[in-house]
Design a protein around this motif. Structure first.
Motif, PDB file in Angstrom:
ATOM      1  N   GLU A 187       0.833  -1.367  -0.252  1.00 43.11           N
ATOM      2  CA  GLU A 187       0.007   0.185  -0.050  1.00 43.11           C
ATOM      3  C   GLU A 187       0.655   1.180  -0.019  1.00 43.11           C
ATOM      4  O   GLU A 187       1.898   1.229   0.391  1.00 43.11           O
ATOM      5  N   ALA A 188       0.350   2.251  -0.589  1.00 46.91           N
ATOM      6  CA  ALA A 188       0.977   3.434  -0.607  1.00 46.91           C
ATOM      7  C   ALA A 188       0.885   4.397   0.802  1.00 46.91           C
ATOM      8  O   ALA A 188      -0.360   4.438   1.431  1.00 46.91           O
ATOM      9  N   ILE A 189       1.853   4.774   1.492  1.00 51.12           N
ATOM     10  CA  ILE A 189       1.988   5.089   2.821  1.00 51.12           C
ATOM     11  C   ILE A 189       2.563   6.587   2.693  1.00 51.12           C
ATOM     12  O   ILE A 189       3.786   6.553   2.294  1.00 51.12           O
ATOM     13  N   CYS A 190       2.022   7.628   3.188  1.00 49.79           N
ATOM     14  CA  CYS A 190       2.573   8.902   3.050  1.00 49.79           C
ATOM     15  C   CYS A 190       2.186   9.459   4.445  1.00 49.79           C
ATOM     16  O   CYS A 190       1.166   9.700   4.883  1.00 49.79           O
ATOM     17  N   VAL A 191       3.265  10.075   5.121  1.00 52.70           N
ATOM     18  CA  VAL A 191       3.113  10.898   6.278  1.00 52.70           C
ATOM     19  C   VAL A 191       3.467  12.356   6.334  1.00 52.70           C
ATOM     20  O   VAL A 191       4.654  12.730   5.598  1.00 52.70           O
ATOM     21  N   THR A 192       2.737  13.325   6.543  1.00 49.85           N
ATOM     22  CA  THR A 192       2.919  14.905   6.502  1.00 49.85           C
ATOM     23  C   THR A 192       3.032  15.162   7.880  1.00 49.85           C
ATOM     24  O   THR A 192       2.530  14.850   8.902  1.00 49.85           O
ATOM     25  N   ASP A 193       3.629  16.611   8.020  1.00 46.76           N
ATOM     26  CA  ASP A 193       3.727  17.115   9.395  1.00 46.76           C
ATOM     27  C   ASP A 193       2.351  18.200   9.474  1.00 46.76           C
ATOM     28  O   ASP A 193       1.688  18.325   8.476  1.00 46.76           O
ATOM     29  N   PRO A 194       2.394  18.891  10.256  1.00 49.87           N
ATOM     30  CA  PRO A 194       1.042  19.883  10.413  1.00 49.87           C
ATOM     31  C   PRO A 194       1.123  20.933   9.379  1.00 49.87           C
ATOM     32  O   PRO A 194       0.148  21.541   8.812  1.00 49.87           O
ATOM     33  N   GLU A 195       2.120  21.128   8.681  1.00 51.95           N
ATOM     34  CA  GLU A 195       2.391  22.145   7.432  1.00 51.95           C
ATOM     35  C   GLU A 195       1.981  21.252   6.192  1.00 51.95           C
ATOM     36  O   GLU A 195       2.189  21.774   5.220  1.00 51.95           O
ATOM     37  N   LEU A 196       1.663  20.069   6.320  1.00 55.09           N
ATOM     38  CA  LEU A 196       1.760  19.342   4.925  1.00 55.09           C
ATOM     39  C   LEU A 196       2.939  19.135   4.400  1.00 55.09           C
ATOM     40  O   LEU A 196       2.717  18.837   3.220  1.00 55.09           O
ATOM     41  N   VAL A 197       3.754  19.147   5.008  1.00 59.07           N
ATOM     42  CA  VAL A 197       5.073  18.840   4.220  1.00 59.07           C
ATOM     43  C   VAL A 197       5.398  17.187   4.456  1.00 59.07           C
ATOM     44  O   VAL A 197       5.042  16.750   5.531  1.00 59.07           O
ATOM     45  N   ILE A 198       5.695  16.600   3.452  1.00 58.72           N
ATOM     46  CA  ILE A 198       5.842  15.114   3.360  1.00 58.72           C
ATOM     47  C   ILE A 198       7.090  14.946   4.065  1.00 58.72           C
ATOM     48  O   ILE A 198       8.147  15.181   3.824  1.00 58.72           O
ATOM     49  N   ARG A 199       6.791  13.907   5.247  1.00 53.21           N
ATOM     50  CA  ARG A 199       8.028  13.710   5.921  1.00 53.21           C
ATOM     51  C   ARG A 199       8.533  12.024   5.784  1.00 53.21           C
ATOM     52  O   ARG A 199       9.397  11.647   6.138  1.00 53.21           O
ATOM     53  N   TYR A 200       7.362  11.469   5.123  1.00 52.34           N
ATOM     54  CA  TYR A 200       7.692   9.880   4.921  1.00 52.34           C
ATOM     55  C   TYR A 200       6.968   9.442   3.533  1.00 52.34           C
ATOM     56  O   TYR A 200       5.849   9.937   3.463  1.00 52.34           O
ATOM     57  N   TRP A 201       7.550   8.748   2.614  1.00 50.26           N
ATOM     58  CA  TRP A 201       6.869   8.341   1.401  1.00 50.26           C
ATOM     59  C   TRP A 201       7.534   7.158   1.069  1.00 50.26           C
ATOM     60  O   TRP A 201       8.766   6.701   0.718  1.00 50.26           O
ATOM     61  N   ASN A 202       6.713   6.139   1.340  1.00 49.32           N
ATOM     62  CA  ASN A 202       7.106   4.660   1.217  1.00 49.32           C
ATOM     63  C   ASN A 202       7.322   4.104  -0.438  1.00 49.32           C
ATOM     64  O   ASN A 202       6.674   4.984  -1.219  1.00 49.32           O
ATOM     65  N   LYS A 203       7.634   2.940  -0.597  1.00 43.38           N
ATOM     66  CA  LYS A 203       7.917   2.359  -1.929  1.00 43.38           C
ATOM     67  C   LYS A 203       6.464   2.132  -2.401  1.00 43.38           C
ATOM     68  O   LYS A 203       6.338   2.269  -3.905  1.00 43.38           O
ATOM     69  N   GLY A 204       5.449   1.813  -1.761  1.00 37.92           N
ATOM     70  CA  GLY A 204       4.138   1.663  -2.535  1.00 37.92           C
ATOM     71  C   GLY A 204       3.729   2.955  -3.124  1.00 37.92           C
ATOM     72  O   GLY A 204       3.014   2.957  -4.061  1.00 37.92           O
ATOM     73  N   ALA A 205       3.786   4.150  -2.491  1.00 36.32           N
ATOM     74  CA  ALA A 205       3.570   5.482  -2.801  1.00 36.32           C
ATOM     75  C   ALA A 205       4.423   5.681  -4.187  1.00 36.32           C
ATOM     76  O   ALA A 205       3.865   6.372  -5.206  1.00 36.32           O
ATOM     77  N   GLU A 206       5.704   5.538  -4.095  1.00 34.24           N
ATOM     78  CA  GLU A 206       6.353   5.577  -5.479  1.00 34.24           C
ATOM     79  C   GLU A 206       5.740   4.797  -6.569  1.00 34.24           C
ATOM     80  O   GLU A 206       5.602   5.474  -7.718  1.00 34.24           O
ATOM     81  N   ASN A 207       5.374   3.666  -6.148  1.00 33.31           N
ATOM     82  CA  ASN A 207       4.796   2.458  -7.346  1.00 33.31           C
ATOM     83  C   ASN A 207       3.479   3.461  -7.888  1.00 33.31           C
ATOM     84  O   ASN A 207       3.483   3.173  -8.925  1.00 33.31           O
ATOM     85  N   LEU A 208       2.794   3.993  -6.936  1.00 31.59           N
ATOM     86  CA  LEU A 208       1.050   4.262  -7.102  1.00 31.59           C
ATOM     87  C   LEU A 208       1.265   5.547  -7.964  1.00 31.59           C
ATOM     88  O   LEU A 208       0.678   5.470  -9.051  1.00 31.59           O
ATOM     89  N   TYR A 209       2.220   6.361  -7.417  1.00 31.75           N
ATOM     90  CA  TYR A 209       2.089   7.688  -8.107  1.00 31.75           C
ATOM     91  C   TYR A 209       3.231   8.228  -8.947  1.00 31.75           C
ATOM     92  O   TYR A 209       2.948   9.081  -9.622  1.00 31.75           O
ATOM     93  N   GLY A 210       4.241   7.061  -9.063  1.00 28.23           N
ATOM     94  CA  GLY A 210       5.222   7.467  -9.844  1.00 28.23           C
ATOM     95  C   GLY A 210       6.369   8.611  -9.540  1.00 28.23           C
ATOM     96  O   GLY A 210       7.098   8.925 -10.190  1.00 28.23           O
ATOM     97  N   TRP A 211       6.092   8.939  -8.309  1.00 27.98           N
ATOM     98  CA  TRP A 211       7.403  10.075  -7.852  1.00 27.98           C
ATOM     99  C   TRP A 211       8.060   9.444  -6.843  1.00 27.98           C
ATOM    100  O   TRP A 211       7.695   8.436  -5.793  1.00 27.98           O
ATOM    101  N   THR A 212       9.096   9.577  -6.941  1.00 25.92           N
ATOM    102  CA  THR A 212      10.131   8.933  -5.994  1.00 25.92           C
ATOM    103  C   THR A 212      10.288   9.835  -4.628  1.00 25.92           C
ATOM    104  O   THR A 212       9.522  10.694  -4.435  1.00 25.92           O
ATOM    105  N   ARG A 213      10.852   9.159  -3.648  1.00 27.01           N
ATOM    106  CA  ARG A 213      10.805   9.827  -2.199  1.00 27.01           C
ATOM    107  C   ARG A 213      11.260  11.383  -2.331  1.00 27.01           C
ATOM    108  O   ARG A 213      10.800  12.201  -1.793  1.00 27.01           O
ATOM    109  N   ALA A 214      12.564  11.514  -2.942  1.00 28.02           N
ATOM    110  CA  ALA A 214      13.019  12.744  -3.343  1.00 28.02           C
ATOM    111  C   ALA A 214      12.266  13.662  -3.842  1.00 28.02           C
ATOM    112  O   ALA A 214      12.072  14.889  -3.690  1.00 28.02           O
ATOM    113  N   GLU A 215      11.474  13.520  -4.968  1.00 19.82           N
ATOM    114  CA  GLU A 215      10.572  14.199  -5.677  1.00 19.82           C
ATOM    115  C   GLU A 215       9.349  14.294  -5.043  1.00 19.82           C
ATOM    116  O   GLU A 215       8.967  15.580  -4.999  1.00 19.82           O
ATOM    117  N   ALA A 216       8.755  13.667  -4.078  1.00 23.19           N
ATOM    118  CA  ALA A 216       7.935  13.881  -3.223  1.00 23.19           C
ATOM    119  C   ALA A 216       8.096  14.922  -2.384  1.00 23.19           C
ATOM    120  O   ALA A 216       7.193  15.820  -1.909  1.00 23.19           O
TER     121      ALA A 216
END
Length: 222
Positions: free
Chosen positions: A193-222
């Motif tokens: 599954e795609a797992i994404c974690v953001t902080d209160p300012e909606l800055v992405i702090r975690y982006w797993n490999k499932g999210a990379e596969n689903l959305y096509g963005w690497t962790r660095a790009e997200a």
């Protein structure tokens, strides 16, 4: 009579008698403070604080031993006098704390600190020296020493040891917590599954490999 010794007397017994007379704290005609009871080290798995002590002077080594005992610290001290003994001790045993003189006949405290940082970088390191100038003290702290105590201010030693051990314990707790987080992150990376974690300012702090596969963005790009 404050204290007495029976001839012939060894150096440890002589130091103990002087300690009882109070010569470390004041003049002879003033009574010494009542020393605190010796209490076990706070780690339940290790009741004695294990100290590696690098000191070329047997007299100074006994003075420091007596000072720690009078400060209520239950210690097991391994005393070494040379670089070779120091290096062997670092690799052969697990110590809680390292205490070192700064000026030694065969090498200096800066080298001792570098050797200790190489073999056990997370162990607290205290200098107890009579010749440590301000510039050398600042440089030592910058290079990884935890604290320093001047030999003519021995009353600071107990507090410096306790502070060093408290800071070391806190660092170890943080290290364990960070390791656990890394292990959990590795498990999350295995999830489909795609797992994404953001902080209160909606800055992405975690982006797993499932999210990379689903959305096509690497962790660095997200």
């Amino acid at each position: 009579v404050n204290a007495y010794v029976v001839k012939p007397v060894g150096l440890p017994q002589f130091i103990e008698a002087i300690t009882q007379l109070g010569m470390f704290w004041a003049v002879l005609n003033e009574p010494p403070p009542v020393p605190p009871p010796v209490v076990p080290y706070y780690r339940p798995d290790r009741p004695m604080l294990r100290i590696l002590h690098l000191e070329d002077s047997p007299l100074d080594a006994e003075l420091i031993r007596a000072r720690l005992r009078s400060d209520g610290l239950a210690c097991e001290i391994h005393h070494v006098t040379s670089r070779e003994e120091f290096t062997v001790a670092l690799t052969a045993a697990d110590f809680d704390l390292i205490i070192s003189d700064y000026t030694l006949p065969s090498f200096d405290g800066a080298v001792a600190l570098a050797v200790a940082r190489k073999h056990c970088p997370h162990k607290p390191f205290l200098f107890v020296s009579g010749t440590l100038g301000e510039e050398a003290a600042v440089e030592s702290l910058r290079n990884g020493a935890t604290d320093y105590v001047l030999k003519h201010r021995p009353e600071r030693l107990g507090a410096a040891v306790r502070r060093a051990m408290k800071e070391s314990e806190e660092r170890e707790r943080r290290r364990v917590a960070e390791e656990e987080l890394r292990e959990k992150a590795a498990l999350l990376d295995e999830a489909q599954e795609a797992i994404c974690v953001t902080d209160p300012e909606l800055v992405i702090r975690y982006w797993n490999k499932g999210a990379e596969n689903l959305y096509g963005w690497t962790r660095a790009e997200a």
